[in-house]
Design a protein around this motif. Structure first.
Motif, PDB file in Angstrom:
ATOM      1  N   PRO A   1       0.817  -1.221   0.000  1.00  0.00           N
ATOM      2  CA  PRO A   1       0.000   0.000   0.000  1.00  0.00           C
ATOM      3  C   PRO A   1       0.851   1.273   0.000  1.00  0.00           C
ATOM      4  O   PRO A   1       1.963   1.301   0.522  1.00  0.00           O
ATOM      5  N   ALA A   2       0.303   2.318  -0.603  1.00  0.00           N
ATOM      6  CA  ALA A   2       0.944   3.636  -0.625  1.00  0.00           C
ATOM      7  C   ALA A   2      -0.142   4.685  -0.838  1.00  0.00           C
ATOM      8  O   ALA A   2      -1.149   4.431  -1.501  1.00  0.00           O
ATOM      9  N   ALA A   3       0.078   5.871  -0.288  1.00  0.00           N
ATOM     10  CA  ALA A   3      -0.924   6.953  -0.359  1.00  0.00           C
ATOM     11  C   ALA A   3      -0.773   7.748  -1.649  1.00  0.00           C
ATOM     12  O   ALA A   3      -0.624   8.982  -1.638  1.00  0.00           O
ATOM     13  N   THR A   4      -0.832   7.054  -2.768  1.00  0.00           N
ATOM     14  CA  THR A   4      -0.657   7.710  -4.062  1.00  0.00           C
ATOM     15  C   THR A   4      -1.702   8.797  -4.305  1.00  0.00           C
ATOM     16  O   THR A   4      -1.440   9.775  -5.024  1.00  0.00           O
ATOM     17  N   TYR A   5      -2.877   8.642  -3.700  1.00  0.00           N
ATOM     18  CA  TYR A   5      -3.949   9.625  -3.912  1.00  0.00           C
ATOM     19  C   TYR A   5      -3.537  11.036  -3.528  1.00  0.00           C
ATOM     20  O   TYR A   5      -4.156  12.019  -3.950  1.00  0.00           O
TER      21      TYR A   5
ATOM     22  N   PHE B   1      -3.438   6.521 -11.087  1.00  0.00           N
ATOM     23  CA  PHE B   1      -2.443   5.621 -10.520  1.00  0.00           C
ATOM     24  C   PHE B   1      -2.983   5.020  -9.225  1.00  0.00           C
ATOM     25  O   PHE B   1      -3.510   5.741  -8.373  1.00  0.00           O
ATOM     26  N   PRO B   2      -2.851   3.720  -9.027  1.00  0.00           N
ATOM     27  CA  PRO B   2      -3.425   3.070  -7.846  1.00  0.00           C
ATOM     28  C   PRO B   2      -2.649   3.399  -6.571  1.00  0.00           C
ATOM     29  O   PRO B   2      -1.494   3.843  -6.616  1.00  0.00           O
ATOM     30  N   ASP B   3      -3.289   3.142  -5.439  1.00  0.00           N
ATOM     31  CA  ASP B   3      -2.692   3.422  -4.131  1.00  0.00           C
ATOM     32  C   ASP B   3      -1.822   2.248  -3.689  1.00  0.00           C
ATOM     33  O   ASP B   3      -2.060   1.593  -2.673  1.00  0.00           O
TER      34      ASP B   3
ATOM     35  N   THR C   1       3.627   0.359  -6.657  1.00  0.00           N
ATOM     36  CA  THR C   1       3.761   0.490  -8.109  1.00  0.00           C
ATOM     37  C   THR C   1       3.073   1.757  -8.607  1.00  0.00           C
ATOM     38  O   THR C   1       3.629   2.492  -9.439  1.00  0.00           O
ATOM     39  N   GLY C   2       1.895   2.030  -8.096  1.00  0.00           N
ATOM     40  CA  GLY C   2       1.202   3.256  -8.488  1.00  0.00           C
ATOM     41  C   GLY C   2       1.977   4.498  -8.110  1.00  0.00           C
ATOM     42  O   GLY C   2       2.031   5.475  -8.872  1.00  0.00           O
TER      43      GLY C   2
END
Length: 717
Positions: A427-431, A447-449, A452-453
């Motif tokens: 998980p990552a807070a790409t948003y 781009f997904p959260d 990779t995103g």
């Protein structure tokens, strides 16, 4: 501040050996009240600092490092009850006051820096007897003036204690006269078309606009963002993603700054991608670069060394760290400095974006930042500003990025196994990229959260706001499991040559495979980067120059050939060329290489004495080649040649290593970026805080070898 303090998690713990890094040189300044303690500062015995509301007296001369805060190192600092020494000495008087430019209502001023017994903290600019500006640097612009009017300026220097120098010599200048205002915009460009395109570029052309005075140029916009400022009626937009639609408009402008309305929108889709990335960002030979912290010392240094380069040659790249944490507030100013000075020196700037993990050496901080929308909000705003600022200075020139050293390494080492070693599940807070306004939902890709995103969003954002970007992610030698305790490069010593080589290749493929799943190639990334430990091998991780075989990072030719095998495997797995980064500049003592008398009157290079910023490493010796006189353990170790390298030979007590830049090219390496990775590393070019400020600490060995290489550079792969 200079550079992050990089280390391999279990291989480079040197803070506990602080006494190794104490300066043995005589004090170069008088003890003084130095104010608040800071890292990367040279302190002398008797200096007084404050930290967390307490006072401390310096017990030993040293250069401070992160982790050496006064309460942590009583060997260096004694908690004091004494009154701090008073600074009553004023700075020297500024000299050389002049005006590089002026307008009808402003005057730009510059002057030579003053000196002080402690430090100059700023300057005061006076218009007559009136304070007109207060600045920290040696330039200022005074505005709000009347046209065609003579003004007289002086400058005073000040220090932290409030002492002020005498006023500089007065400088008088007359503002420019006014001219009738031009308020008429040019006509709207018409006929916007795309004569050609590739997988990574779009060529544009349009009909000329007209103006009541003159059209001076055009502004080209991609998806609403300005990407070019051509003076003619054509432009090529490069660094684009394959099979992607882009919308273009063009505006005309005149000398008064009037802009036309935008042309009709042209939508162009790039061609399908190929396995061959863009190569226009690099020369046709293996390029060289240096860490570059621009200041007055580097200006003087380049003035001395530039005439010694072969005709038409200069260092290709200069790189600068954009560190995380509190130093993110410095990104804008550091971008301005590097872009401006690189352009002056004919180098291409490369920004080492070290925000997510930089300046921590803590995998927990990396993970926390990855999940923090607040942190990533500021991070994306930061890289947007870096791109726009650098582009505004460099114009149509290329701008490079080495992205997030250590970040993928820490995540692979500590967290990937919890998610099946799959970055698309981490998980990552790409948003935050969208919440920050840097990317727009419904306009930019979604781009997904996930890790990779986030990686893809970073690549995309850098390209969006740096139209001439070239970029690559940095990987680590220590990230994958299965290495010996002293590092994967020592695999051939542990398991023998052939088995060790296999282990090295497996390790490199594991690194590359994780990076590939993490999206490092998104948007046609131009390269992948790998470093060596940024501290010279003679001191790194308890290195012992008298017994280099016991030093994890002081490599002989066999270990360097292992390193090239690792790089070659990265290149083959990722189908990307390799850029070496943060390669130490130290060399092996005993060199028979002669020195230009311009650099050393004796015609010889002195040995590096293993004091702060003067440590041995074998990188320069391996890549550039050398004949070195050795004895004992050193002769035995550096003579080893299990690889049967034809460029390694021994005659008595003289070991010869031929240049291995061709071997680097054969391994897929297209650029070698060298320089200090920590504050105490050997320095091939000056860095702030050194004395004398305009000299390297290796007696010009590295730059001499660079200049010799440029006389006959090796073709790049």
């Amino acid at each position: 501040m200079f550079s992050p303090y990089w280390k391999a998690p279990a291989q480079a713990v040197f803070a506990a050996s602080a006494t190794l890094f104490l300066s043995l040189a005589p004090s170069l300044a008088l003890a003084a009240n130095r104010g608040a303690w800071a890292a990367n500062v040279s302190y002398v015995t008797g200096d007084f600092v404050t930290y967390s509301g307490k006072g401390y007296d310096c017990r030993q001369t040293h250069t401070s490092l992160t982790g050496w805060e006064p309460p942590n190192v009583p060997a260096l600092w004694l908690e004091g009850t004494t009154t701090p020494p008073q600074d009553t000495q004023a700075p020297s008087t500024p000299s050389g006051l002049t005006s590089p430019s002026k307008t009808a209502n402003s005057v730009s001023l510059s002057w030579n820096a003053s000196s002080d017994n402690v430090a100059v903290t700023g300057y005061e600019v006076f218009n007559g007897s009136t304070l007109a500006a207060s600045v920290s640097g040696t330039s200022a612009t005074v505005s709000g003036l009347n046209a065609n009017t003579t003004y007289t300026f002086t400058v005073k220097a000040r220090d932290a204690a409030g002492n002020r120098s005498a006023a500089s010599s007065a400088f008088s200048t007359t503002t420019s006269p006014t001219s009738p205002a031009d308020t008429q915009a040019p006509s709207t460009p018409s006929g916007l078309s795309s004569p050609s395109k590739t997988a990574s570029s779009v060529s544009l052309a349009w009909n000329a606009s007209s103006d009541n005075v003159a059209v001076t140029g055009y502004l080209v916009f991609r998806n609403g963002t300005q990407v070019g400022t051509p003076t003619g009626t054509s432009y090529t937009d490069s660094g684009l993603a394959a099979s992607t639609a882009y919308n273009y408009t063009v505006k005309a402008r005149d000398a008064a700054g009037n802009q036309s309305t935008a042309s009709a929108t042209l939508s162009v889709t790039t061609q399908a991608g190929t396995t061959n990335p863009d190569t226009s960002w690099r020369p046709g030979y293996v390029a060289l670069g240096t860490v570059y912290e621009p200041f007055t010392g580097t200006d003087k240094y380049f003035s001395k060394v530039n005439p010694q380069f072969p005709s038409g040659k200069r260092l290709n790249y200069g790189y600068l760290y954009l560190n995380g944490g509190s130093q993110m507030s410095e990104w804008h100013d550091r971008t301005v400095r590097l872009a401006t000075k690189s352009k002056e020196q004919g180098m291409t700037p490369i920004f080492v974006v070290y925000g997510i993990g930089g300046n921590t050496d803590d995998h927990g901080v990396v993970w926390s930042n990855l999940q923090s929308a607040g942190f990533l909000n500021g991070y994306f705003k930061g890289i947007k500003d870096v791109g726009q600022t650098a582009t505004g200075i460099i114009g149509t020139g290329r701008i490079g990025y080495v992205i997030e050293p250590d970040t993928l390494g820490y995540l692979m080492q500590h967290y990937a196994s919890q998610y099946g070693n799959d970055p698309t599940r981490i998980p990552a807070a790409t948003y935050a990229a969208y919440d920050s306004g840097v990317l727009q939902r419904g306009v930019d890709p979604a781009f997904p959260d996930t890790l990779t995103g986030l990686v893809q969003a970073i690549n995309y954002t850098l390209r969006k706001y740096t139209p001439k970007a070239f970029l690559g992610w940095q990987l680590n030698l220590w990230a994958a499991s299965g290495a010996p305790s002293n590092g994967i490069m020592h695999a051939t010593e542990v398991w023998g040559l052939e088995t060790g080589k296999t282990r090295i290749q497996e390790n490199a493929r594991a690194n590359a495979g994780f990076a590939l799943k993490a999206g490092v190639k998104y948007g046609n990334a131009e390269f992948i980067s790998i470093d060596k430990y940024g501290l010279d091998g003679g001191i790194a991780a308890g290195g012992n120059p008298a017994d280099p075989a016991s030093s994890p990072w002081f490599w002989n030719a066999d270990l360097w050939n292992n390193y090239l095998l690792f790089c070659k495997t990265l290149k083959e797995t990722l189908s990307l060329p390799v850029v070496l980064w943060q390669i130490p500049v130290g060399h092996i003592n005993g060199t028979q290489q002669s020195s230009p008398t311009t650099y050393n009157a004796s015609g010889t290079f002195p040995d590096l004495d293993h004091t702060t910023q003067r440590y041995e490493d074998s990188a320069s010796t391996f890549f550039f080649g050398d004949r070195i006189t050795l004895s004992g353990n050193r002769l035995s170790y550096f003579s080893k040649n299990v690889w049967n390298d034809s460029k390694v030979s021994v005659s008595g007590n003289v070991v010869t290593w031929g240049s291995h830049i061709q071997d680097a090219a054969n391994a897929g390496i297209v650029a070698i970026l060298m320089g200090a990775g920590v504050g105490i590393s050997t320095r091939g070019i000056p860095q702030p805080g050194a004395y004398p400020e305009d000299q390297p600490t290796d007696a010009y060995y590295w730059i001499t070898r660079v200049q010799q290489y440029y006389a006959s550079p090796v073709l790049a792969p």
